[in-house]
Motif scaffolding. Structure first.
Motif, PDB file in Angstrom:
ATOM      1  N   GLN A 173       0.817  -1.209   0.000  1.00 56.83           N
ATOM      2  CA  GLN A 173       0.000   0.000   0.000  1.00 56.83           C
ATOM      3  C   GLN A 173       0.855   1.266   0.000  1.00 56.83           C
ATOM      4  OE1 GLN A 173      -0.689   2.531   2.379  1.00 56.83           O
ATOM      5  NE2 GLN A 173      -2.276   3.440   1.054  1.00 56.83           N
ATOM      6  N   ARG A 174       1.929   1.268   0.755  1.00 54.35           N
ATOM      7  CA  ARG A 174       2.765   2.468   0.873  1.00 54.35           C
ATOM      8  C   ARG A 174       3.499   2.800  -0.423  1.00 54.35           C
ATOM      9  NH1 ARG A 174       5.498  -1.716   3.254  1.00 54.35           N
ATOM     10  NH2 ARG A 174       7.599  -2.119   2.460  1.00 54.35           N
ATOM     11  N   ASP A 200      -7.891   7.426  -2.679  1.00 53.38           N
ATOM     12  CA  ASP A 200      -7.748   6.330  -3.646  1.00 53.38           C
ATOM     13  C   ASP A 200      -9.118   5.823  -4.085  1.00 53.38           C
ATOM     14  OD1 ASP A 200      -7.093   4.128  -5.134  1.00 53.38           O
ATOM     15  OD2 ASP A 200      -5.778   3.221  -3.630  1.00 53.38           O
ATOM     16  N   GLY A 243       2.240   2.433  -3.594  1.00 49.29           N
ATOM     17  CA  GLY A 243       1.368   2.711  -4.732  1.00 49.29           C
ATOM     18  C   GLY A 243       1.392   4.168  -5.155  1.00 49.29           C
TER      19      GLY A 243
END
Length: 220
Positions: A28-29, A55, A31
């Motif tokens: 996640q970090r 998002d 993206g």
């Protein structure tokens, strides 16, 4: 500052698209969304005070799927939107007129709500489904080209985002992945989805293009 005042003071960028927004295959970090927020929050010419990048990317979405999520994007009251759909439309051979209609509805609604829009296009290849380039295990491709997919389809599809940008007066880029072209290590194994490095490069490219939309006074 109470919760309502804090909400009103936020400068929201909605990243609205498919897996290229959602950061498919990445932590996640790593993206695009967190990388883009970091770029816009950092001091420098692209600095946007109080920015939040939300998002709204869903892997596998076509423009028609994205249209079904439009109300959620509008509810976030974004000052600007990075609008990115098209790749999955091409992979599935969705008629270009249907993709156009869905994107036009999104654009009209977002502009009507006072949001600025940056349109990120997709450029497909005429050999997308040829035996030498196709792999059903990569990027969701299927072994057989959809009936709609031919040279005429490719031409119409590749012209679509530019035509919409001209019609609505939007800033745009013809192909979302162009900033990664020729740069080693910017793609995952499928050759389509950005790697962590690629997401960082793309965020660095997009930030100065998006900042003017976010720094403009909201018309809401």
């Amino acid at each position: 500052m109470n919760a309502m005042q804090e909400n009103e003071s936020r400068v929201v960028l909605a990243a609205y698209g498919d897996s290229l927004v959602a950061g498919w295959g990445l932590a996640q970090r790593d993206g695009l969304v967190p990388r883009l927020e970091a770029e816009l929050a950092a001091s420098g010419p692209c600095h946007v005070p109080g920015v939040r990048v939300l998002d709204f990317g869903v892997s596998g979405d076509t423009s028609l799927d994205g249209l079904e999520r439009l109300d959620a994007v509008l509810a976030a009251r974004p000052r600007a939107v990075l609008l990115e759909f098209g790749a999955n439309d091409c992979y599935q051979g969705i008629p270009v007129k249907e993709t156009r209609a869905a994107l036009e509805r999104m654009i009209a609604a977002l502009l009507g709500a006072g949001a600025g829009i940056f349109l990120a296009g997709w450029r497909t290849r005429a050999d997308m489904f040829s035996p030498c380039s196709d792999d059903p295990d990569l990027a969701g491709l299927t072994p057989i080209a959809p009936p709609e997919f031919n040279n005429g389809y490719v031409k119409r599809s590749n012209a679509l985002h530019g035509e919409l940008a001209a019609k609505f007066g939007l800033p745009f880029m013809p192909h979302i992945l162009d900033p990664l072209d020729g740069q080693p290590g910017c793609f995952q194994a499928d050759g389509v989805h950005p790697s962590a490095k690629g997401a960082a490069v793309l965020a660095g490219f997009l930030a100065p293009l998006l900042a003017p939309l976010l720094l403009s006074p909201s018309s809401k």
